[in-house]
Structures are given as structure tokens and as C-alpha cells.
Design an enzyme around this catalytic site. Structure first.
Site, PDB file in Angstrom:
ATOM      1  CG  ASP A  67      -0.254  -0.400   2.513  1.00 14.25           C
ATOM      2  OD1 ASP A  67       0.992  -0.385   2.547  1.00 14.25           O
ATOM      3  OD2 ASP A  67      -0.957  -0.737   3.480  1.00 14.25           O
ATOM      4  CG  ASP A 136      -8.795  -1.520  12.049  1.00 13.03           C
ATOM      5  OD1 ASP A 136      -7.816  -2.182  11.617  1.00 13.03           O
ATOM      6  OD2 ASP A 136      -9.224  -0.495  11.474  1.00 13.03           O
ATOM      7  CD  GLU A 143      -8.703   1.021   8.010  1.00 14.28           C
ATOM      8  OE1 GLU A 143      -8.599   0.045   8.786  1.00 14.28           O
ATOM      9  OE2 GLU A 143      -8.167   2.123   8.226  1.00 14.28           O
TER      10      GLU A 143
HETATM   11  C1  GLP Z   1      -0.677   0.412   8.557  1.00 13.56           C
HETATM   12  C2  GLP Z   1      -0.192  -0.415   7.372  1.00 13.56           C
HETATM   13  C3  GLP Z   1      -0.328  -1.902   7.653  1.00 13.56           C
HETATM   14  C4  GLP Z   1       0.299  -2.226   8.996  1.00 13.56           C
HETATM   15  C5  GLP Z   1      -0.406  -1.460  10.086  1.00 13.56           C
HETATM   16  C6  GLP Z   1       0.147  -1.748  11.457  1.00 13.56           C
HETATM   17  O1  GLP Z   1      -2.047   0.502   8.579  1.00 13.56           O
HETATM   18  N1  GLP Z   1      -0.911  -0.108   6.185  1.00 13.56           N
HETATM   19  O2  GLP Z   1       0.289  -2.634   6.609  1.00 13.56           O
HETATM   20  O3  GLP Z   1       0.220  -3.604   9.239  1.00 13.56           O
HETATM   21  O4  GLP Z   1      -0.240  -0.082   9.813  1.00 13.56           O
HETATM   22  O5  GLP Z   1       1.282  -0.966  11.679  1.00 13.56           O
HETATM   23  P1  GLP Z   1       2.321  -1.195  12.827  1.00 13.56           P
HETATM   24  O6  GLP Z   1       3.171  -2.334  12.412  1.00 13.56           O
HETATM   25  O7  GLP Z   1       3.105   0.092  12.878  1.00 13.56           O
HETATM   26  O8  GLP Z   1       1.572  -1.464  14.063  1.00 13.56           O
END
Ligand code: GLP
Length: 263
Positions: A67, A136, A143
């Protein structure tokens, strides 16, 4: 699904990096699906170390990121583009021409998303897709409520995700509200999935994803439908699982069988 529970973040990162390295060593032109966020940082650090010290060769590897924020310039310090070069690509010998990250600046996002899907297919599909998980239960930026068959597209972020990601920006007002993300269906097409989670703030999402019902409300729960999934957790992220003892037992047995088979 293999659920591997490691003591802490460092052990989780080493384990996951080892799985990715094994993939690259058995297929030098492997197609890696890559993720951002704080969770995979340790894995990327370890892969850079393996490149420097253990000759892990990325010269034939191709990568597709999950993404990117919508309308954040690639050279913005918080773009996923910047993140990937800073934390992985600049430290390994991947050919930049083999790196693909969604283009949140594309004039026609719909067309771009179609071409991204086509590029993944033309590369032969993703061999192993690395995933984090949002609080979430989202994967990529899918989402709650995302179709489980969704493809790469523009997605509106939830308030919780915007708040969670605000720590990387100067203030919450700067966090983009939209992102271009591989869809749940795109992720499911990968040959192997490797999901990571660390810390107690992920424990509920991990439990819902692994032991809850398959639901578009927790898009990571779709992992239950995939034939080749590894989930690597630290103890805190695994703390709400009801079958941890069994998962640990299974891994111990798997190690025993692998040792006996000499693999
Ligand atoms: C963002 C990314 C996800 C990731 C999530 C959790 O939303 N698009 O790919 O898994 O954050 O992030 P973190 O690893 O910083 O908790």
C-alpha cells in the site's frame, strides 16, 4: 495455519527474516510482497544484516508493496516509498527497477490499480507476502468492511488508523485519509502469507484474526481461508489466544520432524 510464538520482538523478527531468506535462497528471483509499519522494521534490519554478512542476494528478487498513502509525494518523509528505501532497499542489492510500490500520485487511480494487479500477475504472482496487522484487524489498508474479494483500490482510512499512524507525522491533521492498497483478494492470491504481530496492543486483533470467525469486519481473518499461512507473534501479541499451548506443541513437533528428516 502455522502459529509461531516467539519470546519477544527480536526473536519474532529473526524468525520471519529466516523464512524470507529461505524463500530467496530457494528461488533467487522470488517475488516478495512487502509491508510497512513498525512491525516489519526488525525483519528488514535482519535482512540487511544477512545481505551484508551472509551473502543473501537480492539481485534477482522482485518486490510489490501492499500500500501507499494517497496523494503523498513519494519523496515525502512519511511516504511508504521513503520508508521502504530507508529501511530495506538502500541496504540490499535489489534492482530498483524490480521494486513496485503503489503510486498514490497517479492521475487516474483506477487505471493505476488495474495496472498494479496486472504487473503482479505478469511477475508470476507473489511468492511470499509479508503482512502486519492493524489494531482493528486490517491487513494492508483493508479496513473493516472491506470485501474479502477486493482488489487493489483506493480505500478510506478509519479514524482509529489515522490516529495510530499520526505518531509518524508532525500532527494528526497531516495524516492522509485515503490510501491505495492491495485488496484482500489480491493478498489471498499470494502463494504464501507471513503475518507478524508484536505487543499487547495487537493481542485482540490477533485473537480475532486467528481464532475468530472469518469476517470482513476483521480482514486479517481471511488468512484462515489460505492454504499456506505462517503467523509469527511475540508472547504479548499471542497473549489472548486460547490455543497457544497447542500451537507451541505443534511447532516443537515440526522442529523435531524437520531435524529427523535432516531438512
Ligand atoms: C498500517 C499499514 C499496515 C500495517 C499497520 C500496522 O495501517 N498499512 O500494513 O500492518 O499499519 O502498523 P504497525 O506495524 O506500525 O503497528
Amino acid at each position: 495455519m502455522r502459529v509461531i510464538i516467539e519470546t519477544d520482538y527480536a526473536a519474532m523478527s529473526r524468525k520471519a527474516a529466516g523464512i524470507i531468506a529461505k524463500e530467496i535462497r530457494s528461488k533467487p528471483n522470488a517475488v516478495l510482497g512487502l509491508a510497512t509499519g513498525s512491525t516489519p522494521l526488525g525483519v528488514y534490519h535482519e535482512l540487511v544484516r544477512m545481505h551484508e554478512k551472509e551473502n543473501l542476494d537480492f539481485s534477482g528478487v522482485r518486490t510489490f508493496n501492499l500500500d501507499e498513502y494517497y496523494r503523498l509525494r513519494p519523496d515525502h518523509p512519511e511516504s511508504y516509498h521513503t520508508f521502504m528505501f530507508k529501511n530495506l532497499f538502500d541496504g540490499i542489492n535489489v534492482n530498483p527497477a524490480n521494486v513496485s510500490i503503489p503510486d498514490g500520485m497517479a492521475a487516474d487511480i483506477g487505471l493505476f490499480c488495474e495496472s498494479y494487479e496486472r504487473r503482479i500477475k505478469d511477475a508470476g504472482g507473489v511468492d511470499i507476502q509479508l503482512l502486519g496487522i492493524g489494531r482493528d484487524g486490517h491487513i494492508g489498508f483493508n479496513e473493516p468492511g472491506s470485501s474479502l474479494g477486493s482488489r487493489t483500490r483506493l480505500k478510506t482510512l478509519t479514524e482509529e488508523t489515522i490516529r495510530d499512524n499520526a505518531r509518524f507525522f508532525d500532527n494528526e491533521g497531516e495524516v492522509p485519509h485515503f490510501a491505495v492498497t492491495m485488496g484482500v483478494g489480491t493478498i489471498l492470491d499470494a502463494k504464501k502469507l507471513l503475518m507478524l504481530a508484536s505487543g499487547s496492543n495487537k493481542a485482540r486483533a490477533v485473537r480475532d484474526a486467528i481464532e475468530g470467525p472469518v469476517s470482513a469486519q476483521v480482514t486479517a481473518s481471511v488468512l484462515q481461508l489460505h492454504p499456506n499461512v505462517m503467523v509469527v507473534l511475540d508472547e504479548e501479541a499471542a497473549s489472548m489466544l486460547s490455543r497457544s499451548a497447542y500451537y507451541i506443541y505443534v511447532e516443537r513437533m515440526a522442529e523435531k520432524f524437520e531435524a529427523e528428516a535432516g531438512t
